[in-house]
Design a protein around this motif. Structure first.
Motif, PDB file in Angstrom:
ATOM      1  N   LEU A   1       0.948  -1.130  -0.048  1.00  0.00           N
ATOM      2  CA  LEU A   1      -0.028  -0.082   0.007  1.00  0.00           C
ATOM      3  C   LEU A   1       1.022   1.201   0.115  1.00  0.00           C
ATOM      4  CD1 LEU A   1      -2.699   1.280   0.415  1.00  0.00           C
ATOM      5  CD2 LEU A   1      -2.363   1.052   2.915  1.00  0.00           C
ATOM      6  N   VAL A   2       1.897   1.199   0.926  1.00  0.00           N
ATOM      7  CA  VAL A   2       2.897   2.587   0.896  1.00  0.00           C
ATOM      8  C   VAL A   2       3.579   2.497  -0.102  1.00  0.00           C
ATOM      9  CG1 VAL A   2       4.932   3.198   2.020  1.00  0.00           C
ATOM     10  CG2 VAL A   2       3.010   2.371   3.553  1.00  0.00           C
ATOM     11  N   ALA A   3       4.152   1.685  -0.861  1.00  0.00           N
ATOM     12  CA  ALA A   3       4.906   1.749  -2.041  1.00  0.00           C
ATOM     13  C   ALA A   3       3.865   2.264  -3.307  1.00  0.00           C
ATOM     14  CB  ALA A   3       5.496   0.569  -2.542  1.00  0.00           C
ATOM     15  N   ASP A   4       2.708   1.890  -3.172  1.00  0.00           N
ATOM     16  CA  ASP A   4       1.860   2.296  -4.114  1.00  0.00           C
ATOM     17  C   ASP A   4       1.502   3.768  -4.100  1.00  0.00           C
ATOM     18  OD1 ASP A   4      -0.438   1.698  -6.343  1.00  0.00           O
ATOM     19  OD2 ASP A   4      -1.574   2.540  -4.836  1.00  0.00           O
ATOM     20  N   ARG A   5       1.160   4.195  -2.683  1.00  0.00           N
ATOM     21  CA  ARG A   5       0.875   5.645  -2.593  1.00  0.00           C
ATOM     22  C   ARG A   5       2.335   6.510  -2.878  1.00  0.00           C
ATOM     23  NH1 ARG A   5      -3.208   3.399  -2.769  1.00  0.00           N
ATOM     24  NH2 ARG A   5      -4.924   3.633  -1.087  1.00  0.00           N
ATOM     25  N   MET A   6       3.373   6.249  -2.191  1.00  0.00           N
ATOM     26  CA  MET A   6       4.363   6.719  -2.406  1.00  0.00           C
ATOM     27  C   MET A   6       4.942   6.953  -3.725  1.00  0.00           C
ATOM     28  SD  MET A   6       6.699   5.497   0.840  1.00  0.00           S
ATOM     29  CE  MET A   6       8.213   6.941   0.606  1.00  0.00           C
ATOM     30  N   GLY A   7       4.530   6.165  -4.706  1.00  0.00           N
ATOM     31  CA  GLY A   7       4.660   6.069  -6.086  1.00  0.00           C
ATOM     32  C   GLY A   7       5.888   5.284  -6.409  1.00  0.00           C
ATOM     33  N   THR A   8       6.503   4.497  -5.447  1.00  0.00           N
ATOM     34  CA  THR A   8       7.795   4.088  -5.486  1.00  0.00           C
ATOM     35  C   THR A   8       7.726   2.247  -6.278  1.00  0.00           C
ATOM     36  OG1 THR A   8       7.873   3.362  -3.223  1.00  0.00           O
ATOM     37  CG2 THR A   8       9.084   5.196  -3.960  1.00  0.00           C
ATOM     38  N   ARG A   9       6.504   1.859  -6.026  1.00  0.00           N
ATOM     39  CA  ARG A   9       6.368   0.636  -6.583  1.00  0.00           C
ATOM     40  C   ARG A   9       6.830   0.188  -7.768  1.00  0.00           C
ATOM     41  NH1 ARG A   9       0.518  -1.536  -6.629  1.00  0.00           N
ATOM     42  NH2 ARG A   9       0.683  -0.250  -8.459  1.00  0.00           N
TER      43      ARG A   9
ATOM     44  N   ALA B   1       8.481   2.424  -9.586  1.00  0.00           N
ATOM     45  CA  ALA B   1       9.834   3.159 -10.029  1.00  0.00           C
ATOM     46  C   ALA B   1      10.983   2.063  -9.818  1.00  0.00           C
ATOM     47  CB  ALA B   1      10.095   4.410  -9.080  1.00  0.00           C
ATOM     48  N   ALA B   2      12.307   2.828 -10.486  1.00  0.00           N
ATOM     49  CA  ALA B   2      13.276   1.742 -10.219  1.00  0.00           C
ATOM     50  C   ALA B   2      13.608   1.450  -8.752  1.00  0.00           C
ATOM     51  CB  ALA B   2      14.754   2.557 -10.882  1.00  0.00           C
ATOM     52  N   ARG B   3      13.923   0.216  -8.429  1.00  0.00           N
ATOM     53  CA  ARG B   3      14.005  -0.085  -7.150  1.00  0.00           C
ATOM     54  C   ARG B   3      15.617  -0.062  -6.955  1.00  0.00           C
ATOM     55  NH1 ARG B   3      10.030   0.334  -4.049  1.00  0.00           N
ATOM     56  NH2 ARG B   3      11.151  -1.168  -2.566  1.00  0.00           N
ATOM     57  N   PRO B   4      16.031   0.126  -5.585  1.00  0.00           N
ATOM     58  CA  PRO B   4      17.448   0.212  -5.139  1.00  0.00           C
ATOM     59  C   PRO B   4      18.080  -0.927  -5.734  1.00  0.00           C
ATOM     60  CG  PRO B   4      16.089   0.949  -3.399  1.00  0.00           C
ATOM     61  CD  PRO B   4      15.270   0.503  -4.397  1.00  0.00           C
ATOM     62  N   ASP B   5      17.630  -2.284  -5.335  1.00  0.00           N
ATOM     63  CA  ASP B   5      18.200  -3.568  -5.754  1.00  0.00           C
ATOM     64  C   ASP B   5      18.030  -3.837  -7.392  1.00  0.00           C
ATOM     65  OD1 ASP B   5      15.664  -4.287  -5.870  1.00  0.00           O
ATOM     66  OD2 ASP B   5      15.599  -5.926  -4.293  1.00  0.00           O
TER      67      ASP B   5
ATOM     68  N   ASN C   1       9.488  -6.030  -4.597  1.00  0.00           N
ATOM     69  CA  ASN C   1       9.024  -6.871  -3.593  1.00  0.00           C
ATOM     70  C   ASN C   1       8.724  -6.479  -2.109  1.00  0.00           C
ATOM     71  OD1 ASN C   1       9.081  -8.980  -1.667  1.00  0.00           O
ATOM     72  ND2 ASN C   1      11.028 -10.017  -2.593  1.00  0.00           N
ATOM     73  N   PRO C   2       7.587  -6.776  -1.665  1.00  0.00           N
ATOM     74  CA  PRO C   2       7.066  -6.052  -0.484  1.00  0.00           C
ATOM     75  C   PRO C   2       8.016  -6.479   0.725  1.00  0.00           C
ATOM     76  CG  PRO C   2       5.540  -7.686  -1.151  1.00  0.00           C
ATOM     77  CD  PRO C   2       6.606  -7.412  -2.484  1.00  0.00           C
ATOM     78  N   TYR C   3       8.828  -7.366   0.466  1.00  0.00           N
ATOM     79  CA  TYR C   3       9.623  -7.869   1.546  1.00  0.00           C
ATOM     80  C   TYR C   3      10.884  -7.187   1.437  1.00  0.00           C
ATOM     81  CZ  TYR C   3       6.129 -11.451   2.687  1.00  0.00           C
ATOM     82  OH  TYR C   3       5.131 -12.184   3.240  1.00  0.00           O
TER      83      TYR C   3
ATOM     84  N   THR D   1      12.556  -0.011   1.576  1.00  0.00           N
ATOM     85  CA  THR D   1      13.612   0.970   1.276  1.00  0.00           C
ATOM     86  C   THR D   1      13.203   1.661   2.937  1.00  0.00           C
ATOM     87  OG1 THR D   1      12.201   2.851   0.878  1.00  0.00           O
ATOM     88  CG2 THR D   1      13.706   1.664  -0.856  1.00  0.00           C
ATOM     89  N   ASP D   2      14.215   2.083   3.722  1.00  0.00           N
ATOM     90  CA  ASP D   2      14.011   2.851   4.853  1.00  0.00           C
ATOM     91  C   ASP D   2      12.908   3.749   4.992  1.00  0.00           C
ATOM     92  OD1 ASP D   2      16.052   1.307   5.693  1.00  0.00           O
ATOM     93  OD2 ASP D   2      17.704   2.854   6.211  1.00  0.00           O
ATOM     94  N   GLU D   3      12.545   4.605   3.940  1.00  0.00           N
ATOM     95  CA  GLU D   3      11.613   5.523   3.873  1.00  0.00           C
ATOM     96  C   GLU D   3      10.329   4.613   3.739  1.00  0.00           C
ATOM     97  OE1 GLU D   3      14.176   5.803   1.166  1.00  0.00           O
ATOM     98  OE2 GLU D   3      15.315   6.652   2.810  1.00  0.00           O
ATOM     99  N   GLU D   4      10.199   3.711   2.934  1.00  0.00           N
ATOM    100  CA  GLU D   4       8.796   2.913   3.162  1.00  0.00           C
ATOM    101  C   GLU D   4       8.604   2.164   4.212  1.00  0.00           C
ATOM    102  OE1 GLU D   4       9.156   1.752  -1.612  1.00  0.00           O
ATOM    103  OE2 GLU D   4      10.247   0.358  -0.376  1.00  0.00           O
ATOM    104  N   LEU D   5       9.751   1.747   5.091  1.00  0.00           N
ATOM    105  CA  LEU D   5       9.505   1.235   6.451  1.00  0.00           C
ATOM    106  C   LEU D   5       8.728   2.162   7.319  1.00  0.00           C
ATOM    107  CD1 LEU D   5      12.445  -1.235   6.795  1.00  0.00           C
ATOM    108  CD2 LEU D   5      10.045  -1.932   6.933  1.00  0.00           C
ATOM    109  N   GLU D   6       9.590   3.271   7.201  1.00  0.00           N
ATOM    110  CA  GLU D   6       9.213   4.266   8.202  1.00  0.00           C
ATOM    111  C   GLU D   6       7.721   4.649   8.141  1.00  0.00           C
ATOM    112  OE1 GLU D   6      10.101   6.659  11.295  1.00  0.00           O
ATOM    113  OE2 GLU D   6      11.465   5.150  10.410  1.00  0.00           O
TER     114      GLU D   6
END
Lengths: 399, 271, 293
Positions: free
Chosen positions: A207-215, A217-221, A226-228, A231-236
């Motif tokens: 849900l968070v990644a969807d709302r933040m628009g990071t789902r 986008a390019a992922r750090p890895d 993968n919801p598991y 990122t630190d911002e998403e966890l926060e």
């Protein structure tokens, strides 16, 4: 003579009678002890081969086990666990010596193998796997193989989701489509979720990644979302959502009975679950025992969690005879006959296509015409950093 | 007049409190027994008596095995704990020794440690230091360490006013230490020993947190119950619990009848 | 001179023979494991793997980041409240059994232990089924058209009832065992001398049975502090206690090092509790008859 002296003398007089009584009592006590301790003394030195299995309780189908034991002359010794990380911890703490077979789902088999807890398996030794739904085996589903390779580390057996079961008489159809329904003020006091930290954070993560628009986008890895792996911002952000959700929850469940009771009674209106309560509610509605219709949203608009359960062979299995027994068990487990029992008695969908044995209603209840959906679900995994996830979860619980 | 009222009011009031306590303690057990006969364990109303779960038990070896394992762990733990705690409490109470205080502290110390920690630390020690796999022996030992401190406290609570001169008197009359124990000490302290035995048996019989980490692939009743939570408790578990409670109830009836007929007195010396 | 020395020697031997096995048992099977936990608490975990990098981070996290102290505080408050409630209820009950139980008093006490033959998981699940929102209690109330009792569902109060349910029998047993050897005639002496019943209780019965009571308090307080199972079933979303979070570290998140540090802290708190209880015990006032009077 003092009282105590007299007592001593009396005690001495009673010597004979008491001795006789006592030795009788002692003998029967010894007999009872021997009876009670017999089984595990015997187990420890058992001559017959023992198949020690770390598994989910619902896959222990008694008739299958009995038949298997008789056919192969082995003793089946199951130990049950609840969550993946629980079993993983057990294996990690020397469990490879304690267990021959172990179960896990989603991404976990790869983790087990990377950690040296399980061995490579040969799908050719499991002929029953030929009838599997394409969505559950390579090339469509590759989590049972080592990353980037073709060696198998696990054999799939059952699949399912972690969708949200909804009481349609209480929850608006429009709200039900989104995971956000679980965080909706409107339903305060009528929401329940599981007590497991991984799935709570992962589902919020989607849900968070969807709302933040990071789902998307390019992922750090560099891998797909993968919801598991958050990122630190998403966890926060997850933490904020989860703390807000706490005020709306009726409770978190550890046992399935609780989900059933709360949903049937109408105390709870929605709950993420494996679909078991959902099927029960459907059946009750059909029988006229429930005046409202249940709905299971397997894949909400933001995305949903899913799993494929697998059998793995522990790295502690070194002799060929034991390994053959392990394969025989897995293959036997995947037989149509057993899979039908697992579905009908335990309420879990098989990865083997057994639709030809099922009624139309069963096929519908178990969503068996929609197995392609599995590919669209985020598979259960190990949290990318258990340390960070633990911290988030503890802070949520303490808030 | 007021005194006479007072004389019966006190026991009646206190007895009512005891009665209510029994209701509180047994309500869940009665619910379990009731549910074990229900067709549906999560929603057992209205009641449709049904013995299917009991019939299933006959064939379900996992449950039988778990029951025997739990009994075995309970009995061995109770024996070890009772023996060690009886010896320890006699040593500490009877002999004036410069280490008495330290011994008491060491013997009670397992109580300072949460069950969970005993389980985990034993697991870490067995696996990482000794390299042992999970087994019944380490579960019994870990339970016995914990049980011993309970036994020790129970013995202390009762023996703190025991008159050790009885033992001395026997020795003066020429009895050797073993005979003294068997014929003087034991008959007097056995309620405490029985208490220690029963409590440690019960603690170990149904222990989840200590045993869980040390058993490896050996199933017990509590680990079965814990393991089946994911998909809901099975009716057979309720049935097995009901059977165990049935046996316990029968044992109570037998003890009651024996006491009623005056065959056993359990150390009671009154009328 | 020789004879008493030999006697002393013999009693020393007997003391060691009786006491040492238990002490060695504890040293081998508790002390060594605990030392390994202490060692772990200075290490580090990463993705279910433990590394021997000596550091103080776990303690920093546990002691200075309010989160874990919040759980500890919750557990301490719960333990104090539950222990106090158990004490108030257990005394009259134990007193009744010891004084009026007559020949059946052992049976009455054993009956308190009987529920323990059923596992805590099953009993707590049943307790939840009885007290929960659709439990027996609330259904009965509903039948008479009464509103459901909210305070019995998924909150700290329900959790407290559950914990008291598990440990109250310990308290009753400890006090009962102490009262068993209490000479009730002392009370009559006090009354003959003009003491009112309450005064007699406070000046005679209570202090003379303080050891048993203190043991009962310890037997309830310590498990309460470490309780993990009950809040899972009854505590609701905000009821997690220290023990639950400690268990989480080992069962699920695999953060063994942090869990070990939490364990060491719990151990320290328990030691303080025991020390306080120990300090309150005055052997002479409780009618101690062992050596060293």
């Amino acid at each position: 003579m003092t009282t105590s002296d007299r007592k001593t003398l009396l005690a001495a007089k009673a010597f004979n009678r008491r001795t006789v009584l006592k030795s009788g009592a002692a003998a029967s006590a010894v007999g009872f002890t021997a009876k009670a301790t017999g089984p595990f003394v015997r187990d420890a030195h058992a001559a017959e081969l023992e198949l020690r299995v770390l598994m989910w309780a619902n896959y222990n189908v008694e008739s299958t086990v009995t038949a298997f034991e008789q056919q192969h002359g082995v003793r089946f010794a199951p130990t049950y666990f609840d969550g993946n990380s629980e079993a993983f911890n057990k294996m990690k703490a020397g469990g490879t010596q304690d267990f021959d077979l172990v179960q896990a789902d989603g991404h976990w088999p790869r983790t087990y193998h990377k950690q040296g807890l399980t061995q490579i398996v040969d799908p050719a030794k499991v002929p029953n796997l030929a009838n599997a739904y394409p969505a559950c085996v390579p090339p469509k589903y590759t989590l049972d193989q080592v990353e980037g390779g073709t060696d198998w580390v696990a054999i799939p057996n059952c699949w399912g989701g972690y969708g949200v079961t909804i009481n349609t008489s209480m929850v608006d159809a429009a709200d039900a489509e989104s995971i956000e329904v679980l965080y909706n003020e409107k339903y305060k006091g009528h929401i329940i979720t599981s007590a497991r930290f991984e799935e709570n954070i992962a589902e919020t993560g989607i849900l968070v990644a969807d709302r933040m628009g990071t789902r998307d986008a390019a992922r750090p890895d560099g891998k797909p979302f993968n919801p598991y792996v958050l990122t630190d911002e998403e966890l926060e952000e997850c933490k904020t959502w989860l703390i807000k959700q706490k005020g709306l929850l009726l409770t978190r469940y550890v046992e399935y009975d609780m989900v059933d009771r709360l949903m049937i009674s109408g105390q709870a209106w929605m709950s993420p679950e494996w679909g078991i309560t959902f099927r029960r509610l459907l059946a009750m509605h059909r029988n006229g025992e429930l005046d409202w219709q249940a709905r299971h949203v397997l894949k909400p608009t933001e995305g949903g969690l899913g799993w494929i359960d697998n059998w793995m062979i522990s790295s502690g299995v070194e002799d060929a005879e034991k390994r053959e027994i392990c394969y025989a068990w897995i293959n036997n487990f995947l037989s149509d006959e057993n899979m039908l029992k697992v579905l009908r008695e335990e309420g879990t969908s098989s990865v083997i296509d057994i639709r030809k044995h099922l009624t139309e209603i069963e096929i519908e209840d178990f969503l068996l015409n929609e197995t392609e959906q599995i590919s669209g679900l985020y598979m259960f995994d190990q949290p990318s950093s258990p340390e960070k996830w633990e911290r988030v979860w503890s802070e949520v619980e303490a808030a | 007049m007021a005194r006479r009222v007072d004389r019966w009011l006190t026991p009646v009031a206190l007895g009512t409190m005891l009665g209510l306590l029994y209701v509180f303690l047994f309500a869940p057990v009665i619910y379990l027994v009731y549910t074990s006969f229900a067709r549906d364990t999560t929603w057992p109303f209205p009641w449709n008596p049904n013995v299917k779960a009991y019939l299933n038990l006959i064939n379900l070896r996992a449950y039988q095995e778990a029951l025997w394992n739990s009994l075995g762990i309970g009995l061995w733990t109770a024996l070890i704990s009772m023996a060690l705690s009886a010896m320890g409490s006699i040593a500490v109470l009877k002999y004036r020794h410069r280490w008495r205080g330290w011994f008491s502290i060491v013997l009670i110390s397992p109580m300072f440690v949460a069950e969970l920690l005993i389980g985990i630390s034993t697991l870490i020690f067995n696996r990482k230091v000794l390299g042992l796999p999970g087994n019944v022996g380490s579960a019994v030992i870990a339970n016995a360490v914990h049980g011993m401190s309970f036994g020790f406290l129970i013995m202390l609570a009762q023996l703190v006013r025991y008159d050790w001169r009885l033992d001395d008197a026997a020795m003066v009359f020429g009895a050797n230490p073993w005979r003294t124990f068997w014929h003087v000490t034991a008959p007097n302290i056995w309620p405490a020993m029985l208490g220690a035995f029963v409590i440690t048996f019960l603690l170990a019989f149904n222990n989840l947190e200590i045993s869980f980490y040390n058993l490896g692939a050996v199933p017990t009743l509590p680990s079965l119950a814990w393991g089946s939570l994911r998909y809901g408790l099975e009716a057979e578990l309720f049935a097995l619990a009901a059977l165990v409670n049935g046996v316990v109830f029968l044992a109570f009836v037998v003890i009651y009848v024996l006491m009623r007929l005056g065959i056993v007195r359990f150390g009671y010396r009154g009328i | 001179m020789a004879a008493p020395r030999r006697l002393f020697y013999r009693s020393e031997t007997r003391f060691l023979l009786l006491g040492l096995p238990g002490v060695m048992f504890v040293v081998f099977f508790l002390l060594f494991p605990i030392v390994s936990v202490i060692v772990f608490s200075f290490w580090r975990t990463e993705s279910y793997e433990i590394y021997a990098d000596w550091n103080l981070d776990n303690y920093r996290t546990v002691l200075f980041e309010g989160t874990y102290l919040t759980f500890l505080w919750r557990s301490i408050v719960t333990a104090v409240v539950v222990t106090a409630a158990c004490l108030v209820y257990a005394w009259p009950v134990a007193y009744f059994i010891a004084k009026y139980g007559g020949r059946y008093r052992l049976l009455l006490v054993l009956a308190l232990a009987a529920p323990f033959f059923t596992g805590a998981v099953l009993r707590l699940s049943a307790l939840q089924a009885i007290m929960g929102p659709i439990g027996v209690i609330n259904m009965a109330l509903g039948m008479f058209g009464l509103p459901a009792v909210e305070f019995l569902m998924f909150n700290k109060f329900a959790s407290g009832i559950g914990i008291a349910y598990l440990y109250l029998p310990f308290m009753v047993t400890a006090i009962y065992l102490s009262l068993l050897n209490f000479n009730f005639q002392l009370l009559n002496v006090a009354k003959v001398n003009g003491a009112r019943p309450w005064r007699a209780f406070l000046t005679v019965t209570w202090p003379l049975n303080w050891i048993g009571t203190a043991i009962g308090i310890t037997l309830v307080f310590i498990p309460c502090l470490a309780e993990s199972l009950t809040p899972t079933f009854l505590g609701g979303p905000s009821g997690k206690l220290y023990g639950s979070v400690l268990g989480l570290q080992f069962d699920q998140t695999g953060t063994w090092a942090l869990g070990s540090a939490m364990g060491v802290l719990l151990f320290a708190v328990c030691c303080v509790v025991i020390a306080v209880m120990w300090w309150t015990i005055d052997l002479r006032r409780t009618g101690f008859t062992g050596a060293g009077r």
